[in-house]
Design a protein around this motif. Structure first.
Motif, mmCIF file in Angstrom:
data_model
loop_
_atom_site.group_PDB
_atom_site.id
_atom_site.type_symbol
_atom_site.label_atom_id
_atom_site.label_comp_id
_atom_site.label_asym_id
_atom_site.label_seq_id
_atom_site.Cartn_x
_atom_site.Cartn_y
_atom_site.Cartn_z
ATOM 1 N N ARG A 253 -15.762 -2.917 11.725
ATOM 2 C CA ARG A 253 -15.769 -3.527 10.397
ATOM 3 C C ARG A 253 -14.384 -4.051 10.045
ATOM 4 O O ARG A 253 -13.382 -3.662 10.637
ATOM 5 N N ASN A 254 -14.338 -4.885 9.004
ATOM 6 C CA ASN A 254 -13.086 -5.507 8.579
ATOM 7 C C ASN A 254 -11.958 -4.498 8.400
ATOM 8 O O ASN A 254 -10.858 -4.658 8.894
ATOM 9 N N PHE A 255 -12.260 -3.453 7.615
ATOM 10 C CA PHE A 255 -11.240 -2.433 7.332
ATOM 11 C C PHE A 255 -11.549 -1.100 8.020
ATOM 12 O O PHE A 255 -10.820 -0.142 7.851
ATOM 13 N N ILE B 65 -0.513 -0.632 6.405
ATOM 14 C CA ILE B 65 -1.260 -1.427 7.379
ATOM 15 C C ILE B 65 -2.708 -1.637 6.981
ATOM 16 O O ILE B 65 -3.245 -2.744 7.073
ATOM 17 N N LEU B 66 -3.373 -0.595 6.523
ATOM 18 C CA LEU B 66 -4.808 -0.698 6.273
ATOM 19 C C LEU B 66 -5.163 -1.465 5.002
ATOM 20 O O LEU B 66 -6.340 -1.553 4.641
ATOM 21 N N PHE B 67 -4.167 -2.043 4.341
ATOM 22 C CA PHE B 67 -4.470 -3.007 3.281
ATOM 23 C C PHE B 67 -4.991 -4.313 3.899
ATOM 24 O O PHE B 67 -5.596 -5.124 3.215
ATOM 25 N N ALA B 68 -4.727 -4.521 5.180
ATOM 26 C CA ALA B 68 -5.115 -5.753 5.859
ATOM 27 C C ALA B 68 -6.311 -5.512 6.770
ATOM 28 O O ALA B 68 -6.368 -4.503 7.469
ATOM 29 N N TYR C 28 -9.049 1.316 0.771
ATOM 30 C CA TYR C 28 -8.232 2.518 0.905
ATOM 31 C C TYR C 28 -7.298 2.718 -0.292
ATOM 32 O O TYR C 28 -6.693 1.766 -0.793
ATOM 33 N N ARG C 29 -7.206 3.986 -0.711
ATOM 34 C CA ARG C 29 -6.379 4.342 -1.861
ATOM 35 C C ARG C 29 -5.609 5.643 -1.570
ATOM 36 O O ARG C 29 -6.080 6.493 -0.817
ATOM 37 N N PRO C 30 -4.440 5.805 -2.179
ATOM 38 C CA PRO C 30 -3.641 7.023 -1.947
ATOM 39 C C PRO C 30 -4.161 8.215 -2.744
ATOM 40 O O PRO C 30 -4.933 8.067 -3.694
ATOM 41 N N PHE C 31 -3.729 9.399 -2.351
ATOM 42 C CA PHE C 31 -4.004 10.630 -3.105
ATOM 43 C C PHE C 31 -2.918 11.636 -2.763
ATOM 44 O O PHE C 31 -2.179 11.474 -1.786
ATOM 45 N N GLY C 32 -2.799 12.683 -3.559
ATOM 46 C CA GLY C 32 -1.798 13.720 -3.301
ATOM 47 C C GLY C 32 -0.449 13.367 -3.909
ATOM 48 O O GLY C 32 -0.331 12.475 -4.753
#
Length: 605
Positions: free
Chosen positions: A56-58, A189-192, A268-272
């Motif tokens: 998949r794309n991401f 990286i995974l923003f792209a 994708y989003r950050p956590f922690g």
């Protein structure tokens, strides 16, 4: 929670060592001195495209709820999305011959502090190992063991907003510590999508591929490829964060929806807890932040160019900074830490001159406005909860006084309140219906805010709301069911039954809250809505032989469930009164169903 500096440095040293031994799924270091007993488990990274992106794309997929049952939105019953390649790699580690599960169990049984750690794509393995341990050894299964900690260095993102939401709801996000250098490209990286990186990922990833001769070298790929790689990722990051910022600021621009339909955005989003390292040597600072929306904005804005002259330097620096965490962590003093908590984010200075240490990341005016907006969103969520807390007493009063007294009235008349309300002939029935609608109005407001994430992430796990939701289901939902069948809404077809078409989210959500809190499996029928199944089966079994044969299994299952609830005392006594809808229906059942001892006792035969 705080980590000792020694543990952080050992965690990084172990992560570096794991890179040098990529054939091992993980390595372990045990520390036993000065009264401390710790186990540090570190994971190697990988630079292979297949270990970062699936087709998949991401490369996202639904989380495996068998391994991570808490990583979902409870009310909406929507699983979190996770990077599929990372998830598969972790599951392979979990099933490897040298069992990670056995090592974790030994450490937990001996009440040792486990620290999972990883640099680069070893970070997602540490994250998933920590979450797996938290799931498996949560109370009461923890046996007094200490919750694990997770430390990552330059780790890519791993899950979507539900992933972040669930870890905050479970009060787990405080166990995760992520170190990010200001320009390090790997956490971005995974923003792209993989399609936008073409062949450049395979070339440049050799700098963070432990199996490559170019490992930890910023020269891999060539200057043009490195520059294109950096600007492609940051261009995608700009789209993601700009879209998120517009939502934070309450934009009503319809172009946002159009953008989502035509341009794929990274999930994708950050956590922690994030530690942004400014990379200025001994004078450098760590900017500490826990607000996930603010972290998302910082991942973009902190890596921006200050001048046009930096355009040729920063792409190289974005790779070099991925290699210097060990040096940077040694140089940063503990007093050079700036904590951007909720209050500080809300009051963040808009002028660079007044920003102090918080602007060591070179944040622009727009960046500071976005950080403020992230804090304002959290403030609005808390304010929304505060307003609902004020309405909670209204609901409790209506349940206790109005519906409680209404139920007692029918009990004195030896009639179940479900059956009394079904008749709907008395003035008290009309008043009870008004109360039902008033309570429904408040709950519908709660559910709508939950669906749009306008309440704190912890809301669905709060005991007071779980208990209130359970009380409402037990007292109010039977009235909803009676009203539904009184108006004959089920006569059209099977799809018109209450449980399929009519049951509101204000009952579905709290039932899932309770099941999650008590670690029960999800049940299609509960003590608050079994009347709907009674009504459906009553209609079917009275509709001829063919209809009866179609639902025989459902009849058996429902009677068994009612018997179990009865033994546990989970059903009110008025359910079993001689003239109740339930007992009347049981009397119409055919042999051998009616010969069951439980049914015979109820119908007096």
């Amino acid at each position: 929670m705080e980590l000792r500096g020694e543990v952080i440095q050992r965690a990084y040293a172990g992560s570096w060592k794991a890179h040098r031994l990529p054939d091992k799924p993980y390595i372990i270091e045990r520390i036993n001195r000065n009264g401390l007993s710790e186990v540090i488990i570190t994971f190697p990274g990988s630079g292979a495209v297949k270990d970062w992106y699936s087709q998949r794309n991401f490369g996202e997929t639904k989380i495996d709820l068998n391994l991570f049952p808490s990583l979902r939105s409870i009310g909406k019953d929507e699983p979190a999305l996770v990077n599929e390649a990372f998830s598969k790699r972790f599951q392979d580690i979990l099933l490897a011959r040298h069992s990670l599960a056995d090592e974790v169990e030994k450490a937990m049984d001996k009440k040792k502090q486990i620290v999972f750690a990883g640099h680069s794509s070893g970070g997602p393995m540490a994250i998933l190992a920590t979450l797996w341990t938290l799931e498996k050894y949560r109370p009461p299964n923890s046996h007094g063991g200490i919750p694990p900690l997770c430390v990552t260095f330059g780790s890519p993102l791993i899950g979507n907003h539900i992933f972040s939401h669930a870890t905050r709801r479970e009060n787990w996000s405080s166990y995760f510590f992520h170190y990010v250098m200001r320009y390090d490209i790997v956490p971005r990286i995974l923003f792209a999508p993989v399609s936008s990186l073409d062949q450049s990922f395979e070339q440049i990833s050799q700098s963070f591929n432990p199996r490559s001769r170019s490992f930890m070298s910023e020269s891999a790929g060539g200057s043009t490829a490195i520059s294109d790689f950096y600007f492609t990722i940051m261009s995608n990051a700009a789209t993601v964060t700009s879209h998120a910022a517009s939502k934070l600021m309450g934009s009503t621009d319809t172009t946002l929806e159009t953008l989502e339909n035509f341009i794929p955005l990274s999930p994708y989003r950050p956590f922690g807890t994030y530690f942004f390292c400014t990379g200025n040597g001994k004078s450098g600072k760590k900017i500490v932040i826990t607000n996930p929306n603010a972290v998302l904005q910082l991942l973009f804005f902190s890596a921006q160019l200050s001048t046009e002259a930096e355009a040729a330097q920063v792409p190289y620096r974005s790779l070099r900074e991925h290699t210097i965490y060990g040096t940077e962590l040694q140089q940063i003093a503990t007093h050079n830490v700036v904590h951007l908590n909720q209050q500080q984010l809300q009051n963040l200075a808009l002028s660079e001159d007044d920003a102090g240490g918080s602007n060591d990341l070179g944040l622009s005016l727009r960046a500071r406005l976005c950080l403020r907006a992230a804090a304002e969103l959290e403030a609005r969520k808390c304010e929304n909860e505060k307003k609902l807390n004020e309405k909670r007493s209204f609901i409790e009063q209506k349940l206790t006084k109005d519906l409680g007294e209404y139920r007692e009235m029918w009990a004195h008349r030896r009639v179940g309140f479900y059956d009394g309300f079904s008749e709907h002939k008395k003035a008290e029935d009309f008043k009870a219906n008004v109360t039902r609608l008033e309570i429904a109005g408040v709950w519908d407001e709660i559910i709508e805010k939950l669906r749009s994430y306008e309440l704190p992430d912890e809301f669905e796990a709060k005991k007071e709301w779980i208990n209130l939701g359970t009380r409402c289901r037990e007292l109010v939902e039977p009235l909803d069911i009676a009203n539904y069948y009184r108006h004959g809404r089920h006569y059209e077809d099977d799809a018109s039954s209450y449980m399929v078409k009519g049951r509101p989210k204000r009952y579905r959500y709290p039932q899932r809250w309770l099941e999650h809190a008590e670690r029960r499996p999800q049940q299609p029928t509960s003590t608050s809505c079994f009347w709907a199944e009674v009504e459906e089966l009553r209609y079917k079994t009275g509709n001829g032989d063919a209809s009866y044969r179609d639902v025989e299994e459902r009849v058996v299952n429902l009677v068994a469930q009612i018997e179990e609830w009865s033994k546990k005392g989970e059903l009110a006594k008025d359910v079993f009164l001689e003239g109740s809808t339930l007992v009347k229906w049981l009397k119409t059942l055919r042999l051998p169903h009616k010969q069951q001892p439980f049914i015979r006792r109820l119908i007096g035969e």
